[in-house]
Design an enzyme around this catalytic site. Structure first.
Site, PDB file in Angstrom:
ATOM      1  N   ARG A   1     -12.183   4.237   6.150  1.00  0.00           N
ATOM      2  CA  ARG A   1     -10.726   4.504   6.167  1.00  0.00           C
ATOM      3  C   ARG A   1     -10.327   5.464   7.285  1.00  0.00           C
ATOM      4  O   ARG A   1      -9.361   5.214   7.985  1.00  0.00           O
ATOM      5  CB  ARG A   1     -10.245   4.983   4.792  1.00  0.00           C
ATOM      6  CG  ARG A   1      -8.782   5.339   4.737  1.00  0.00           C
ATOM      7  CD  ARG A   1      -8.180   5.195   3.340  1.00  0.00           C
ATOM      8  NE  ARG A   1      -9.012   5.698   2.280  1.00  0.00           N
ATOM      9  CZ  ARG A   1      -9.242   6.994   2.017  1.00  0.00           C
ATOM     10  NH1 ARG A   1      -8.676   7.931   2.763  1.00  0.00           N
ATOM     11  NH2 ARG A   1     -10.018   7.356   1.032  1.00  0.00           N
TER      12      ARG A   1
ATOM     13  N   ASP B   1       8.047   4.501  23.399  1.00  0.00           N
ATOM     14  CA  ASP B   1       7.584   3.165  23.031  1.00  0.00           C
ATOM     15  C   ASP B   1       7.492   2.372  24.335  1.00  0.00           C
ATOM     16  O   ASP B   1       8.502   1.995  24.922  1.00  0.00           O
ATOM     17  CB  ASP B   1       8.560   2.502  22.037  1.00  0.00           C
ATOM     18  CG  ASP B   1       8.081   1.112  21.602  1.00  0.00           C
ATOM     19  OD1 ASP B   1       7.275   0.502  22.330  1.00  0.00           O
ATOM     20  OD2 ASP B   1       8.539   0.631  20.549  1.00  0.00           O
TER      21      ASP B   1
ATOM     22  N   LYS C   1       1.790  -7.099  20.778  1.00  0.00           N
ATOM     23  CA  LYS C   1       2.472  -7.774  21.901  1.00  0.00           C
ATOM     24  C   LYS C   1       1.510  -7.911  23.083  1.00  0.00           C
ATOM     25  O   LYS C   1       0.496  -8.555  22.955  1.00  0.00           O
ATOM     26  CB  LYS C   1       3.735  -7.004  22.269  1.00  0.00           C
ATOM     27  CG  LYS C   1       4.558  -6.520  21.087  1.00  0.00           C
ATOM     28  CD  LYS C   1       5.084  -7.639  20.229  1.00  0.00           C
ATOM     29  CE  LYS C   1       5.969  -7.078  19.129  1.00  0.00           C
ATOM     30  NZ  LYS C   1       6.121  -7.915  17.986  1.00  0.00           N
TER      31      LYS C   1
END
Ligand SMILES: Cc1ncc(COP(=O)(O)O)c(C=O)c1O
Length: 402
Positions: A55, A180, A205
């Site tokens: 994790r 971003d 993307k």
């Protein structure tokens, strides 16, 4: 872990060889997928390999992070389960209820989260036109604003925010700047070199590039308290990317630069052809000299990217009709894959969006640009013809006589 990559090698080389990684156990030139969720503790109670549990950490994920850190010239990078989990983790890791200034034009999903969910954590968010430096100066409050969040080029109008100028404004006020950079990619923009503190990517993307992985990436200028908290949150909330996705992403990133450059060259051609098209009222693309962000883009980007939007003379109806008539372009959401996508964004974003209803968003892929243009040209003309026929049919004979 292997050493940090040589600064002498260029990004394209680093990406093509995934930092030159060779599997130490087999000498394979392609890394294995490490799927183990737990690791053997040494008899003396140590974990010498540095990995304990799946994790917080995973070796395949780490390898992807090292490639991204090298490409972004970052101190460190983290991979998360999606772009949204990366962006929201960065905000949730702020030290307390904060004032946040963010671009009004940005990926609608995160803008909605900032508007509706971030206030539940006590944050106050002001959405401003970050292309307007005076507006950013006015919005930022010294000692109160902890984060300025920008997206450049900004979805779906491809607005350009000056990263270096906004970094200076944010830092003077004691705030961090996060960018971003999904659409620019590290091939065309290095936000950290321009003064940003954090870079975020929807790695679903361009970084992956094949429309088959959902992933998010964060890259940091320095391993400070904010970064430590983001890392802890990722472990506590179980936000880490899965090993198979990390492996696919590593493979996708090997071809990042040639993919992005080829698609961007096609976008320049399409933007130039489309601006002369009779059905097109405007082409929004930062590579065009009349785009309001062109001068800043020319300064901070080494290419203009492969995303553009067109506004149709026939309005929303023509836009939806044209999208319905394409054969080669795929009518689908998302961006940055090898296949070209077309989307009527206002249908997705709803009435609170700054996206005009006559806009079609185009994600240019790797097909031949002449084929892409021919398909779009036919669809636009057919949509224009259908619109004139519908208009004529709506006019009653009596009105036509007047
Ligand atoms: C610019 C940008 N940022 C963030 C996101 C969110 O990324 P994800 O879908 O990987 O959560 C997207 C997704 O469309 C995006 O286009």
């Amino acid at each position: 872990m292997p050493e940090k990559p040589s600064r002498l090698l260029r990004p394209r080389t680093l990406a093509a060889q995934a930092l030159g990684s060779i599997d130490p156990a087999t000498k394979a030139v392609v890394p294995p997928v490490h799927v183990a969720t737990t690791y053997l503790r040494d008899p003396d109670n140590q974990y010498r390999a540095g990995l304990v549990y799946g994790r917080p950490d995973n070796a395949t994920v780490r390898q992807g992070e090292r490639v991204i850190a090298a490409l972004e010239e970052a101190d460190d990078a983290l991979l998360l389960g999606s772009g949204m989990s990366a962006a929201t983790a960065a905000v949730m890791a702020l030290p307390g209820p904060s004032h946040i200034v963010a671009s009004a034009v940005m990926y609608w999903g995160f803008r909605n989260w900032l508007a509706t969910e971030a206030p539940r954590f006590g944050h106050r968010v002001d959405l401003v036109d970050t292309t307007n430096l005076a507006a950013v100066r006015k919005a930022v409050r010294r000692g109160k604003t902890r984060l300025v969040w920008i997206e450049t080029p900004g979805n779906p109008l491809w607005t350009i925010t000056d990263i270096a100028e906004v970094a200076a404004i944010a830092h003077r006020a004691g705030a961090k700047l996060a960018v971003d950079s999904t659409v620019a990619t590290p091939v065309f923009t290095r936000p950290i070199a321009l003064g940003a503190d954090l870079v975020m990517h929807s790695a679903s993307k361009y970084l992956n590039g094949h429309s088959d992985v959902i992933a998010g990436a964060l890259a940091t200028a320095r391993s400070d308290d904010w970064w430590a908290r983001i890392t802890t949150l990722r472990a506590q909330h179980g936000l880490i990317l899965g090993p198979f996705e990390a492996w696919l992403l590593l493979r996708g990133m090997r071809t990042l630069e040639p993919r992005v450059k080829t698609a961007s060259e096609s976008a320049v051609l399409l933007a130039t052809w489309l601006r002369r098209h009779p059905g097109v009222a405007a082409v929004l693309y930062p590579g065009l000299p009349d785009h309001p962000g062109h001068a800043v883009a020319a300064r901070q980007m080494t290419g203009y990217g492969a995303m553009l939007s067109i506004r149709l003379r026939g309005g929303a109806r023509a836009a939806i009709a044209a999208a319905a008539r394409v054969r080669l372009w795929k009518r689908a959401t998302s961006l940055g894959g090898v296949e070209s996508l077309i989307e009527h964004r206002a249908s997705v974003e709803g009435p609170s969006s700054p996206c005009p209803p006559d806009l079609l968003r185009l994600s240019v892929g790797l097909e031949d640009p002449e084929d892409l243009f021919a398909d779009l040209d036919r669809a636009l003309r057919a949509a224009g013809g259908a619109r004139s026929r519908a208009k004529r049919a709506r006019k009653s004979p009596a009105r036509q006589k007047q």
